[in-house]
Scaffold this active site. Structure first.
Site, PDB file in Angstrom:
ATOM      1  N   ARG A  21       0.846  -1.216   0.000  1.00  0.00           N
ATOM      2  CA  ARG A  21       0.000   0.000   0.000  1.00  0.00           C
ATOM      3  C   ARG A  21       0.875   1.257   0.000  1.00  0.00           C
ATOM      4  O   ARG A  21       0.650   2.198  -0.778  1.00  0.00           O
ATOM      5  CB  ARG A  21      -0.902  -0.027   1.235  1.00  0.00           C
ATOM      6  CG  ARG A  21      -1.692   1.256   1.487  1.00  0.00           C
ATOM      7  CD  ARG A  21      -2.507   1.052   2.753  1.00  0.00           C
ATOM      8  NE  ARG A  21      -3.271   2.226   3.131  1.00  0.00           N
ATOM      9  CZ  ARG A  21      -2.839   3.160   3.970  1.00  0.00           C
ATOM     10  NH1 ARG A  21      -1.618   3.079   4.485  1.00  0.00           N
ATOM     11  NH2 ARG A  21      -3.605   4.185   4.284  1.00  0.00           N
ATOM     12  N   THR A 126      10.183 -10.290   6.752  1.00  0.00           N
ATOM     13  CA  THR A 126      10.275 -11.710   7.113  1.00  0.00           C
ATOM     14  C   THR A 126      10.100 -11.827   8.611  1.00  0.00           C
ATOM     15  O   THR A 126      10.637 -10.999   9.361  1.00  0.00           O
ATOM     16  CB  THR A 126      11.624 -12.337   6.692  1.00  0.00           C
ATOM     17  OG1 THR A 126      11.802 -13.558   7.432  1.00  0.00           O
ATOM     18  CG2 THR A 126      12.822 -11.447   6.963  1.00  0.00           C
ATOM     19  N   ASP A 128      11.520 -13.797  10.395  1.00  0.00           N
ATOM     20  CA  ASP A 128      12.790 -14.245  11.003  1.00  0.00           C
ATOM     21  C   ASP A 128      13.677 -13.101  11.498  1.00  0.00           C
ATOM     22  O   ASP A 128      14.572 -13.323  12.309  1.00  0.00           O
ATOM     23  CB  ASP A 128      13.596 -15.073   9.985  1.00  0.00           C
ATOM     24  CG  ASP A 128      12.877 -16.349   9.585  1.00  0.00           C
ATOM     25  OD1 ASP A 128      11.867 -16.683  10.216  1.00  0.00           O
ATOM     26  OD2 ASP A 128      13.329 -17.007   8.633  1.00  0.00           O
ATOM     27  N   GLU A 188      11.261 -21.212  30.984  1.00  0.00           N
ATOM     28  CA  GLU A 188      12.363 -21.660  31.839  1.00  0.00           C
ATOM     29  C   GLU A 188      13.658 -21.727  31.029  1.00  0.00           C
ATOM     30  O   GLU A 188      14.743 -21.523  31.550  1.00  0.00           O
ATOM     31  CB  GLU A 188      12.057 -23.059  32.413  1.00  0.00           C
ATOM     32  CG  GLU A 188      11.299 -23.048  33.716  1.00  0.00           C
ATOM     33  CD  GLU A 188       9.922 -22.423  33.583  1.00  0.00           C
ATOM     34  OE1 GLU A 188       9.280 -22.606  32.531  1.00  0.00           O
ATOM     35  OE2 GLU A 188       9.496 -21.741  34.530  1.00  0.00           O
ATOM     36  N   LYS A 214      10.532 -27.565  41.915  1.00  0.00           N
ATOM     37  CA  LYS A 214       9.960 -26.961  40.702  1.00  0.00           C
ATOM     38  C   LYS A 214       9.108 -28.004  39.980  1.00  0.00           C
ATOM     39  O   LYS A 214       9.502 -29.158  39.855  1.00  0.00           O
ATOM     40  CB  LYS A 214      11.124 -26.497  39.804  1.00  0.00           C
ATOM     41  CG  LYS A 214      10.713 -25.515  38.792  1.00  0.00           C
ATOM     42  CD  LYS A 214      11.905 -24.809  38.185  1.00  0.00           C
ATOM     43  CE  LYS A 214      11.466 -24.005  36.989  1.00  0.00           C
ATOM     44  NZ  LYS A 214      10.339 -23.114  37.224  1.00  0.00           N
ATOM     45  N   GLN A 252       2.275 -18.506  13.069  1.00  0.00           N
ATOM     46  CA  GLN A 252       3.146 -17.357  13.361  1.00  0.00           C
ATOM     47  C   GLN A 252       3.277 -16.398  12.175  1.00  0.00           C
ATOM     48  O   GLN A 252       3.728 -15.269  12.325  1.00  0.00           O
ATOM     49  CB  GLN A 252       4.548 -17.841  13.755  1.00  0.00           C
ATOM     50  CG  GLN A 252       4.540 -18.612  15.046  1.00  0.00           C
ATOM     51  CD  GLN A 252       5.767 -19.493  15.197  1.00  0.00           C
ATOM     52  OE1 GLN A 252       6.737 -19.091  15.792  1.00  0.00           O
ATOM     53  NE2 GLN A 252       5.739 -20.687  14.654  1.00  0.00           N
ATOM     54  N   ARG A 253       2.917 -16.863  10.989  1.00  0.00           N
ATOM     55  CA  ARG A 253       3.042 -15.996   9.813  1.00  0.00           C
ATOM     56  C   ARG A 253       1.750 -15.235   9.523  1.00  0.00           C
ATOM     57  O   ARG A 253       1.732 -14.329   8.689  1.00  0.00           O
ATOM     58  CB  ARG A 253       3.461 -16.827   8.590  1.00  0.00           C
ATOM     59  CG  ARG A 253       4.874 -17.352   8.676  1.00  0.00           C
ATOM     60  CD  ARG A 253       5.684 -17.011   7.448  1.00  0.00           C
ATOM     61  NE  ARG A 253       5.186 -17.608   6.264  1.00  0.00           N
ATOM     62  CZ  ARG A 253       5.704 -18.692   5.677  1.00  0.00           C
ATOM     63  NH1 ARG A 253       6.761 -19.274   6.214  1.00  0.00           N
ATOM     64  NH2 ARG A 253       5.193 -19.150   4.572  1.00  0.00           N
TER      65      ARG A 253
HETATM   66  O1  F6P Z   1      11.353 -17.342   6.485  1.00  0.00           O
HETATM   67  C1  F6P Z   1      10.164 -17.414   7.171  1.00  0.00           C
HETATM   68  C2  F6P Z   1       9.862 -18.845   7.590  1.00  0.00           C
HETATM   69  O2  F6P Z   1       8.610 -18.870   8.222  1.00  0.00           O
HETATM   70  C3  F6P Z   1      10.921 -19.495   8.462  1.00  0.00           C
HETATM   71  O3  F6P Z   1      10.825 -19.093   9.795  1.00  0.00           O
HETATM   72  C4  F6P Z   1      10.650 -20.941   8.220  1.00  0.00           C
HETATM   73  O4  F6P Z   1      11.808 -21.716   8.427  1.00  0.00           O
HETATM   74  C5  F6P Z   1      10.245 -20.973   6.777  1.00  0.00           C
HETATM   75  O5  F6P Z   1       9.795 -19.676   6.457  1.00  0.00           O
HETATM   76  C6  F6P Z   1       9.183 -21.968   6.423  1.00  0.00           C
HETATM   77  O6  F6P Z   1       8.990 -21.921   5.043  1.00  0.00           O
HETATM   78  P1  F6P Z   1       7.745 -22.529   4.276  1.00  0.00           P
HETATM   79  O7  F6P Z   1       6.550 -21.700   4.558  1.00  0.00           O
HETATM   80  O8  F6P Z   1       8.161 -22.469   2.852  1.00  0.00           O
HETATM   81  O9  F6P Z   1       7.579 -23.927   4.806  1.00  0.00           O
END
Ligand code: F6P
Length: 323
Positions: A21, A126, A128, A188, A214, A252-253
């Site tokens: 955008r 990314t 990462d 931990e 613990k 996570q993405r």
């Molecule tokens: O680069 C981003 C990422 O999510 C990494 O953390 C992970 O190793 C990789 O892509 C996974 O890739 P794909 O979605 O192609 O399996």
């Protein structure tokens, strides 16, 4: 009139849409014509090019994923694939391309420049956060928050059932997410590459911990070091305690980008258009200590020692706080 292309490449990251955008509207504001390239470099090979105007990017600022779609193109890794991609650049009269992606995407853009003199400016996106030349890449902090939300929920079961949970988070070779959710989630321990502390040391710590009362553990594992099931197996065998592995994976993405990533994407989109107007190419725009920085791809794809040092410092704090 200058004509630019925009593409997203590699793994999607929350905030890529905000970057699309920003680039689109800033470029139009500067009098440029904008084309969207679908499916990253693969779309460039297949001539999947669409017209973009200010309205094409309405209501996407807060949406996860990428409206341009993305791919990891194996064909672009071949010279023949890049030749086809170059033909698309010529056919569509693209003066510059803004590449929104990560390490692999910038490596591709760099080769493309060396072989065919295709002008590109990169925007780091990314989860990462493994790129040199920018403190943060788009999507990384949203991914941390997503993983943290999951870990906070898992903690309820961890403490109720008095078990050990091994939670694997993404990060390929770099443990940006693991280190941050470890600290913010009160883990931990965190297992990550380039740390001398290993799983055997950790099993001993767990046995000692049990002796002094613990009862539950959250152990975060960065995918680059091991998988959660394999770590859980080792801990179970060594300690005889109840252990469960969890792989958080691609959640996570996804999701709406946090404010931080929307702001970062909007700034970098603006900076990318400025950079190409100033004639920069074969380089990435980033933010370092709140200042714009333009870094050649060759530097951007190198390991960032400062980030590694910071990871180690944050991990030390996690360990102290876990006592
Ligand atoms: O680069 C981003 C990422 O999510 C990494 O953390 C992970 O190793 C990789 O892509 C996974 O890739 P794909 O979605 O192609 O399996």
């Amino acid at each position: 009139m200058k004509r630019i292309g925009i593409l997203t490449s590699g793994g999607d990251a929350p905030g890529m849409n905000a970057a699309i955008r920003s680039v689109t509207r800033c470029a139009i504001h500067s009098g440029m014509e904008v084309k969207g390239i679908l499916r990253g470099y693969q779309g460039l090979i297949n001539n999947e090019v669409i017209d973009m105007d200010a309205r094409s990017v309405s209501n996407i600022l807060g949406r996860g994923g990428t409206i341009l779609k993305t791919a990891r193109s194996e064909e672009f890794m071949t010279e023949d694939g890049r030749k086809k991609a170059f033909e698309t650049v010529e056919k569509n009269g693209l003066d510059d391309i803004v590449v929104i992606g990560g390490n692999g995407s910038f490596q591709g853009a760099h080769i493309f420049w060396k072989e065919f003199k295709v002008r590109t400016i990169g925007i780091p996106a990314t989860i990462d956060n493994d790129i040199s030349g920018s403190d943060y890449s788009i999507g990384a902090y949203t991914a941390v928050n997503t993983a943290l939300d999951a870990i906070d929920k898992i903690r309820d079961t961890v403490t109720s059932m008095e078990r050990i949970y091994v939670i694997e988070v993404m990060g390929r070779e770099e443990p940006f997410i693991a280190i941050r959710v470890g600290l913010a989630g009160g883990a931990e321990d965190v297992l990550f590459p380039y740390n001398e502390y290993n799983i055997e040391d950790m099993c001993e710590d767990i046995i000692l911990g049990r002796k002094i009362g613990k009862i539950s553990w959250i152990i975060v594992v960065s995918e680059g070091v091991a998988s959660a099931p394999s770590v859980a197996d080792i801990i179970r065998k060594r300690t005889n305690f109840s252990v469960r592995p969890i792989v958080l994976g691609h959640i996570q993405r996804g999701g709406a980008p946090e404010a931080f990533d929307r702001i970062l994407a909007s700034r970098l989109g603006f900076n990318a258009v400025e950079a190409l107007l100033e004639g920069h190419t074969d380089a990435m725009v980033g933010i370092v200590s709140e200042e714009l920085k333009i870094t050649p791809y060759e530097e951007a794809i190198k390991k960032d020692c400062k980030k590694r040092l910071l990871n180690e410092k944050l991990y030390k704090i996690t360990k102290v706080l876990a006592t």
